[in-house]
Enzyme design. Structure first.
Site, short mmCIF file in Angstrom:
data_model
loop_
_atom_site.label_atom_id
_atom_site.label_comp_id
_atom_site.label_asym_id
_atom_site.label_seq_id
_atom_site.Cartn_x
_atom_site.Cartn_y
_atom_site.Cartn_z
NE ARG A 1 82.42 23.14 60.17
CZ ARG A 1 83.47 22.67 60.31
NH1 ARG A 1 84.76 24.06 60.81
NH2 ARG A 1 83.85 21.23 59.76
CG ASP B 1 73.86 23.08 57.13
OD1 ASP B 1 73.45 22.01 56.28
OD2 ASP B 1 75.05 21.54 57.14
NE ARG C 1 79.21 15.71 53.89
CZ ARG C 1 79.54 16.77 54.22
NH1 ARG C 1 79.83 17.17 55.47
NH2 ARG C 1 78.35 17.76 53.95
CG HIS D 1 77.49 19.35 63.15
ND1 HIS D 1 79.06 19.89 63.48
CD2 HIS D 1 77.86 19.07 61.66
CE1 HIS D 1 79.92 20.31 62.63
NE2 HIS D 1 79.78 18.94 62.20
CG ASP E 1 74.53 19.89 60.07
OD1 ASP E 1 74.33 19.04 61.13
OD2 ASP E 1 75.83 20.24 59.59
#
Length: 477
Positions: free
Chosen positions: A252, A219, A379, A281, A248
């Site tokens: 963010r 990521d 999660r 994502h 990802d």
């Protein structure tokens, strides 16, 4: 000293670790406190917050729920359960808890603000569902890139009909200086790469040739300056230095468009030597909450987000490296019968978004666990798989290991499941709040794995989630 007093001391040590962003150590102390004395709701509530920081939202929900069972008037527990549910896009459940928090503390202005934002989120999601159509036309339909003019005063390099290293070098400089690409070039890059990746198989199969090497990165999450640090330390992509980015890329961090465009530019320049796997994502619902949609609109246009969305849905879901390493973003499956052939046969173009079940969801969302068997997801989405599951999968498919990403690792990587499961994460000091290193893996023609760790580098003063649609997510930072 009684058990309750000793547990309170452990909680205090956990709080100190939390203040130092040492989330795992904090959880360890809170857990020890619970083991000594399990009737204090604050132990569970504090552990819920540390789990939120580690994106272990399922665990956070369970902890907050236990705290509420012990004290039904514990406002903070409702608040944290709401945040965790919001993070996994369970907005209606979040709404109920924010309402409960406001009922308990009518003068709590922060809770009232979050309730209002959550109500807006629920309405927005319901509106999007209402207007969604099954066969939505392509975002590329009617896009006449050739007719888009580049103004004479545009101060960047020009792009003709093929990507060049000179253009990429200029792009990197522009992005470092806070400048954008012309929208024509953004359209060109996304369109070219969408065409390339659409034609790739769901599982790309590649070999590392003699005199070449492959770097696997996890990521990057919009941390553009840390991506450049990987290239500085390890070398830039070339025809002999392959790269694989394991999902990802975006959300963010607040340079997600810069990362996506740079990775896409390299994919266009080196289509057979640069590889991209989809992550959880690279999906619409996450992008709407965690910042990428807002960033595309702020820096470019809504159409740019739609073009990226369509290109994300065309990305491969896995890469098989030298028939030895099955590399995908999340992890393994709910059924031992699933094989590499099932992944090969998966038609990812039939289903643009992963949904709540099925192979695509599991490939993007699952996580390893230390205990055998399978368990519920920490999660709150997907599942967890144990070392026995990984071993059976590797043996059945002739693999050395599964390489995956999807989770922060404090040292940047972790080898688990007796060496059969490897996690690599390439966003150091994740979200400016977790004191983790980043890592990448180099693989040569001998297929031995070389792990490299690196530290975060300074970046301009723009906070993570700067382009998120609301401040609900800021509570997780």
């Amino acid at each position: 000293m009684g058990a309750q007093e000793e547990a309170a001391k452990l909680k205090a040590r956990g709080n100190k670790c939390f203040a130092n962003h040492e989330w795992l150590d904090a959880i360890d102390y809170y857990t020890k406190a619970v083991d000594l004395y399990d009737q204090d709701p604050s132990f569970y509530c504090n552990r819920a917050q540390a789990n939120i920081k580690l994106e272990q939202y399922g665990y956070a929900i369970a902890d907050a729920t236990k705290a509420i069972e012990l004290d039904p008037k514990y406002t903070k527990a409702y608040y944290r359960r709401a945040v965790a549910n919001g993070a996994i896009l369970q907005s209606r459940q979040a709404l109920k808890d924010f309402k409960a928090a406001v009922r308990l503390e009518p003068q709590n202005q922060d809770a009232k603000l979050k309730l209002a934002e959550c109500e807006k989120m629920v309405k927005r999601i319901e509106f999007q569902r209402a207007i969604a159509v099954e066969d939505e036309p392509s975002a590329f339909e009617g896009l006449d890139i050739d007719s888009v003019a580049v103004e004479p005063d545009y101060d960047g390099a020009r792009l003709a009909h093929e990507m060049t290293q000179d253009f990429i070098d200029d792009m990197i400089t522009r992005f470092k200086n806070g400048k954008k690409l012309h929208r024509k070039y953004v359209y060109q890059i996304i369109a070219a790469v969408r065409k390339i990746v659409y034609q790739e198989p769901t599982m790309v199969e590649m070999e590392v040739q003699k005199g070449h090497k492959l770097t696997v990165c996890g990521d990057t999450h919009g941390q553009f300056f840390d991506l450049l640090e990987i290239f500085r330390l390890n070398g830039f992509p070339s025809e002999s230095h392959y790269y694989l980015f394991n999902g990802d890329f975006v959300d963010r961090g607040s340079w997600s468009t810069e990362i996506a465009l740079l990775l896409y530019a390299y994919k266009w320049l080196h289509p057979k030597a640069f590889f991209l796997n989809r992550g959880n994502h690279e999906t619409d619902d996450m992008n709407r909450v965690y910042g990428f949609e807002g960033e595309c609109k702020a820096k470019y246009t809504e159409r740019v987000f739609k073009l990226f969305s369509e290109s994300f849905s065309a990305l491969p879901l896995a890469t098989l490296i030298g028939k030895q390493y099955f590399t995908l973003h999340g992890g393994l499956f709910s059924d031992d019968k699933i094989s590499l052939d099932d992944v090969r046969k998966l038609n990812r173009h039939k289903q643009r978004q992963p949904g709540q079940q099925g192979l695509m969801m599991e490939m993007l969302w699952t996580d390893p666990q230390p205990m055998p068997g399978r368990g519920p997801s920490k999660r709150g989405v997907g599942l967890q798989f144990g070392p026995d599951v990984t071993k059976r999968f590797c043996e059945a498919n002739g693999l050395k290991a599964v390489i995956r990403s999807h989770e922060v690792r404090m040292e940047g990587y972790e080898v688990e499941h007796d060496g059969h499961c490897i996690t690599v994460f390439s966003a150091p000091k994740y979200c400016d709040s977790t004191e983790n290193k980043g890592a990448y893996i180099n693989i040569g023609p001998d297929y031995k794995l070389e792990y490299h760790k690196f530290d975060a580098v300074p970046h301009p003063d723009i906070k993570p989630m700067a382009y998120a649609q609301n401040s609900l997510m800021s509570m997780m930072m």
